[in-house]
Structure formats: structure tokens, C-alpha cells
Design an enzyme around this catalytic site. Structure first.
Site, mmCIF file in Angstrom:
data_model
loop_
_atom_site.group_PDB
_atom_site.id
_atom_site.type_symbol
_atom_site.label_atom_id
_atom_site.label_comp_id
_atom_site.label_asym_id
_atom_site.label_seq_id
_atom_site.Cartn_x
_atom_site.Cartn_y
_atom_site.Cartn_z
ATOM 1 N N LYS A 13 0.837 -1.206 0.000
ATOM 2 C CA LYS A 13 0.000 0.000 0.000
ATOM 3 C C LYS A 13 0.866 1.246 0.000
ATOM 4 C CE LYS A 13 -4.202 -1.660 2.258
ATOM 5 N NZ LYS A 13 -5.112 -1.460 3.397
ATOM 6 N N LYS A 32 -9.163 -12.503 -10.692
ATOM 7 C CA LYS A 32 -10.165 -12.620 -9.645
ATOM 8 C C LYS A 32 -11.147 -11.462 -9.740
ATOM 9 C CE LYS A 32 -9.701 -13.028 -4.899
ATOM 10 N NZ LYS A 32 -8.999 -13.295 -3.634
ATOM 11 N N LYS A 77 -13.008 -5.253 -7.101
ATOM 12 C CA LYS A 77 -13.328 -3.869 -7.451
ATOM 13 C C LYS A 77 -12.163 -3.158 -8.106
ATOM 14 C CE LYS A 77 -17.207 -1.560 -6.511
ATOM 15 N NZ LYS A 77 -17.875 -1.619 -5.221
#
Ligand code: TRP
Length: 337
Positions: free
Chosen positions: A116, A199, A202
Site C-alpha cells: 500500500k 479474480k 473492485k
């Protein structure tokens, strides 16, 4: 509440907006099942959400939306404890103690942080993002959870929880249950409808490839009907050579509980069109009541907030006890009331 059952605790970020089929089949559905066999605590982790910038209005709306969807999916406040993390101040309080027990290098090795931080740019990554896993440790230890149902991507955070629980217990005396990861087997891996090599997610997928549970049922039917299929026309499960059809079969099978072999038989001699038409119907039958129930909670925020207030009260009763014991063990002078 039956306390002879093993206790599970898990959390979900309120940032997703609408749940999608992958979230639901991968995690939420199993949370619902676990409330029957376990003493289950589930929370919407708004403290974790602000480790990256959030718009306040959206955060508030998304927190209620996540809770509404969990209830719509079948979490029952009579059978589990559902609450919002920031309603229980002990999370931040225990996190501080755990921060002081965590090595800087140890925290630096958390792979989700590294991913991240590199995505946001190291300078823009907050210290909160750095200590995100330690807050998660506090989430788990506060409730003396036996098991933590999470996806494989969270295994390292559960390992950190075990390490810190053992470290604290070793240094200050037995205080915390050392939890086991309860890695949610992907009963069926759900792939993008437009690109069955990735997969359903979003962030990675195209909007057309993701079934959002709060979409208009008509739009969902359309997405299913325009799903990518493979060359040939036979309906057989073959993930390698027929990833598109195989994905549709596994979604169909998971939603209806019908075995893949049985489905293959049912569609012998029929074309992709027939499978898609039927699956579209199965999907519409599933999303329509989910969407209606979610909307009912959103239309009545007072009732929703009341459910969450009750959940927080139950959670706090447990969390406050653990925190008091922790403070005492650490050597803090008790505050007199
Ligand atoms: N980090 C978890 C995730 O992204 C969410 C989470 C926060 C969590 N606190 C938790 C999961 C405690 C399990 C237990 O999925």
C-alpha cells in the site's frame, strides 16, 4: 450468549461501497454460517479506513452501508455481535500498548503495508497505515478470539497477533488468548466476467466484469448474459481451457448448491446461451432480496444505528474487561471513580 463455543472475530473495511459477488461468496457468506457454530464478533473497521484519506461524508455513508449489507446478507444481531470499531474506544487504547510492544523492523516487514505504501508513495503513506496491523492485533486480542476468519492475504497480520500475544503473555503474565487463523477457503474462486483470468475484484476488474450486489437486478442479468465465454459450445468445467464457462458454472453451483457434475449434465446438448439465461435468473433471485433488505436498513437509519449501538454495548463489555486487565499488568495506576 453461549460462551462454550469458540469465539471468532473479524472485520471488514467500510470502503468498498456495494459488496460484490466475490466478497460475498468469499467472506460474508461464511461469516453468516459461523454465527451458528461460534460466538461471533464482527465489526466495520472505520478506524482502519482512515489510514488512507477518506471523505467524511462518504466514510459515514459507507460505514452504515457496510453494516446494512452485512445485516441484509444474514448476520443476525441476536446470534452475533455486530458493531462499528470506533464505537469501542478500547481498540485505539489497546493498540497503543501493542504499538509499544512491536518492533519497528517487525512492523516494517508487513507486506500489505509495503504494497500500500508503494502504491501511495512512501512520503504520503501515514504512520497510521504503518501501524494498521497493530490496530488489527488489538481488535483481535481485545475479544480473546480463538479464531480469526480472514482471507489468505491477512495471514501475516494474524501471525503478528500471535507473536504479540505471546510476547505480552511472556512478559506480563497470561493475559491474551493466542488466536488461530481460520483461513477462509475460497469455496469457489470467482473470476471477472469479462476477464476470467483475474479474480473478481473492485480494483482489478472492469465494471462490466464485477457483479455488484446493489446494482439494478436488470443490470446484473445483463452482465451475466454478456459474460465472456470460450471457443466451442460444450458446457463442461475445464478451468484451463474454458475459464469463462467454468467461472459461470462455479458461480451457479455456489449460489444454488447444485454440484458442477449435475450442472454439466443438465446442460448437455445445450448452448452457452441457455446457461447464461438460467444463471442470470439465479443471480436476479439472489440480488433482488439482498438489495431490498439493504435499502430497508438505509431508509431507516435510526433502527440501523440502534442495532449498532446494541452491538457496541455488547462488544464494549468484553473489550473493557480485557483493557483493564492489560493496563493493570502493564503497571498503570488504576483510575479511581
Ligand atoms: N485488515 C482486514 C482486511 O483488510 C480487516 C480487519 C481489521 C480485520 N481488523 C480485523 C480482520 C480484525 C480480522 C480481524 O480484510
Amino acid at each position: 450468549m453461549a460462551s462454550d463455543r469458540p469465539r471468532v472475530l473479524s472485520g471488514i473495511q467500510p470502503t468498498a461501497g456495494s459488496f460484490h459477488l466475490g466478497n460475498y461468496l468469499g467472506a460474508v457468506r461464511q461469516w453468516v454460517a459461523l454465527q451458528e457454530s461460534h460466538d461471533a464478533f464482527y465489526m466495520v473497521v472505520d478506524l482502519h479506513a482512515i489510514t488512507v484519506p477518506q471523505d467524511p461524508k462518504e466514510l459515514r455513508a459507507n460505514t452504515r452501508l457496510a453494516a446494512a449489507q452485512l445485516l441484509a446478507a444474514g448476520l443476525d444481531p441476536q446470534r452475533c455481535t455486530l458493531f462499528v470499531q470506533s464505537h469501542v474506544p478500547e481498540h485505539a487504547q489497546l493498540a497503543w500498548v501493542m504499538n509499544c510492544l512491536t518492533g519497528f523492523g517487525e512492523a516494517s516487514r508487513m507486506t500489505q503495508f509495503k504494497d500500500k505504501a508503494s502504491r501511495h508513495g512512501a512520503d504520503r503513506a501515514s504512520v497510521g497505515l504503518f501501524t494498521y496491523p497493530v490496530l488489527q492485533v488489538a481488535d483481535i486480542l481485545l475479544y480473546q478470539a480463538d479464531q480469526v476468519p480472514v482471507g489468505e492475504d491477512q495471514r501475516q497480520h494474524v501471525e503478528l497477533t500471535r507473536d504479540l500475544a505471546e510476547r505480552f503473555n511472556g512478559r506480563f503474565g497470561d493475559t491474551f488468548t493466542v488466536p488461530q487463523p481460520y483461513i477462509l477457503k475460497e469455496t469457489a474462486k470467482i473470476f471477472d466476467l469479462q476477464d476470467p483470468s483475474i479474480k473478481m475484484s473492485k480494483s482489478a476488474s472492469t465494471p462490466k466484469g464485477v457483479v455488484s450486489l446493489l446494482d439494478e437486478p436488470k443490470a446484473t442479468a445483463k452482465k451475466v448474459k454478456s459474460a465472456v465465454t470460450d471457443t466451442g459450445s460444450e458446457i463442461v468445467y475445464d478451468a484451463e481451457n474454458k475459464p469463462g464457462v467454468s467461472n459461470l458454472l462455479s458461480i451457479y453451483s455456489t449460489l444454488t448448491g447444485t454440484g458442477i457434475a449435475e450442472l454439466e449434465q443438465k446442460y448437455t446438448g445445450k448452448g452457452y446461451g441457455a446457461l447464461k439465461t438460467d444463471l442470470a435468473e439465479v443471480m436476479v433471485d439472489f440480488v433482488t432480496p439482498f438489495r431490498d433488505r439493504t435499502q430497508q436498513y438505509l431508509d431507516d437509519p435510526e433502527t440501523l444505528d440502534q442495532i449498532l449501538a446494541k452491538g457496541a454495548e455488547k462488544a464494549r463489555a468484553v473489550a473493557a474487561e480485557t483493557l483493564a486487565e492489560t493496563y493493570d499488568k502493564v503497571g498503570f495506576v488504576p483510575a479511581k471513580h
